[in-house]
Design a protein around this motif. Sequence first.
Motif, PDB file in Angstrom:
ATOM      1  N   PHE A  62      23.858  17.939  -8.507  1.00 32.34           N
ATOM      2  CA  PHE A  62      23.098  17.335  -9.599  1.00 32.34           C
ATOM      3  C   PHE A  62      22.044  18.286 -10.156  1.00 32.34           C
ATOM      4  O   PHE A  62      21.092  17.878 -10.808  1.00 32.34           O
ATOM      5  N   GLY A  63      22.191  19.574  -9.821  1.00 39.46           N
ATOM      6  CA  GLY A  63      21.272  20.574 -10.347  1.00 39.46           C
ATOM      7  C   GLY A  63      19.972  20.694  -9.569  1.00 39.46           C
ATOM      8  O   GLY A  63      19.009  21.263 -10.067  1.00 39.46           O
ATOM      9  N   SER A  64      19.926  20.175  -8.338  1.00 37.65           N
ATOM     10  CA  SER A  64      18.707  20.240  -7.525  1.00 37.65           C
ATOM     11  C   SER A  64      19.019  20.894  -6.184  1.00 37.65           C
ATOM     12  O   SER A  64      19.100  20.233  -5.148  1.00 37.65           O
ATOM     13  N   GLU A  65      19.206  22.181  -6.202  1.00 37.57           N
ATOM     14  CA  GLU A  65      19.510  22.940  -4.992  1.00 37.57           C
ATOM     15  C   GLU A  65      18.418  22.711  -3.945  1.00 37.57           C
ATOM     16  O   GLU A  65      17.231  22.657  -4.267  1.00 37.57           O
ATOM     17  N   GLY A  66      18.820  22.539  -2.681  1.00 35.77           N
ATOM     18  CA  GLY A  66      17.859  22.365  -1.602  1.00 35.77           C
ATOM     19  C   GLY A  66      17.453  20.923  -1.363  1.00 35.77           C
ATOM     20  O   GLY A  66      16.583  20.661  -0.533  1.00 35.77           O
ATOM     21  N   PHE A  67      18.084  19.984  -2.050  1.00 34.86           N
ATOM     22  CA  PHE A  67      17.769  18.565  -1.884  1.00 34.86           C
ATOM     23  C   PHE A  67      19.030  17.805  -1.518  1.00 34.86           C
ATOM     24  O   PHE A  67      20.139  18.325  -1.622  1.00 34.86           O
ATOM     25  N   LEU A  68      18.857  16.566  -1.064  1.00 38.16           N
ATOM     26  CA  LEU A  68      19.968  15.659  -0.800  1.00 38.16           C
ATOM     27  C   LEU A  68      19.807  14.429  -1.667  1.00 38.16           C
ATOM     28  O   LEU A  68      18.688  14.017  -1.973  1.00 38.16           O
ATOM     29  N   ARG A  69      20.922  13.833  -2.047  1.00 39.47           N
ATOM     30  CA  ARG A  69      20.883  12.616  -2.855  1.00 39.47           C
ATOM     31  C   ARG A  69      21.364  11.450  -1.996  1.00 39.47           C
ATOM     32  O   ARG A  69      22.420  11.519  -1.381  1.00 39.47           O
ATOM     33  N   LEU A  70      20.572  10.384  -1.954  1.00 37.24           N
ATOM     34  CA  LEU A  70      20.900   9.195  -1.185  1.00 37.24           C
ATOM     35  C   LEU A  70      21.120   8.028  -2.119  1.00 37.24           C
ATOM     36  O   LEU A  70      20.484   7.936  -3.159  1.00 37.24           O
ATOM     37  N   SER A  71      21.988   7.120  -1.713  1.00 39.33           N
ATOM     38  CA  SER A  71      22.214   5.892  -2.465  1.00 39.33           C
ATOM     39  C   SER A  71      21.704   4.725  -1.638  1.00 39.33           C
ATOM     40  O   SER A  71      21.934   4.652  -0.433  1.00 39.33           O
ATOM     41  N   TYR A  72      21.015   3.832  -2.283  1.00 37.91           N
ATOM     42  CA  TYR A  72      20.472   2.650  -1.612  1.00 37.91           C
ATOM     43  C   TYR A  72      21.190   1.397  -2.076  1.00 37.91           C
ATOM     44  O   TYR A  72      20.637   0.310  -2.058  1.00 37.91           O
ATOM     45  N   ALA A  73      22.448   1.524  -2.459  1.00 33.89           N
ATOM     46  CA  ALA A  73      23.211   0.412  -3.018  1.00 33.89           C
ATOM     47  C   ALA A  73      23.977  -0.352  -1.933  1.00 33.89           C
ATOM     48  O   ALA A  73      25.142  -0.680  -2.096  1.00 33.89           O
ATOM     49  N   ILE A  74      23.325  -0.583  -0.800  1.00 32.73           N
ATOM     50  CA  ILE A  74      23.922  -1.359   0.292  1.00 32.73           C
ATOM     51  C   ILE A  74      22.861  -2.296   0.851  1.00 32.73           C
ATOM     52  O   ILE A  74      21.688  -2.222   0.471  1.00 32.73           O
TER      53      ILE A  74
END
Length: 52
Positions: free
Chosen positions: A20-32
């Motif tokens: 997503f263009g953000s090197e060095g980060f993680l993306r989490l989903s809270y859709a649960i």
Amino acid sequence: MLAELLLEHAGIALTPGSAFGSEGFLRLSYAIAEDRITAGLSRLREVMDDVK
């Protein structure tokens, strides 16, 4: 890669931020459900404590 480690050892699926263009980060989903988020965060803590 941290995302791969968490998937393999904790069953937590994250997306590397670089997708997503953000090197060095993680993306989490809270859709649960909140109880599943809580359980996942507990597993995340366990893995991160082991990494230390």
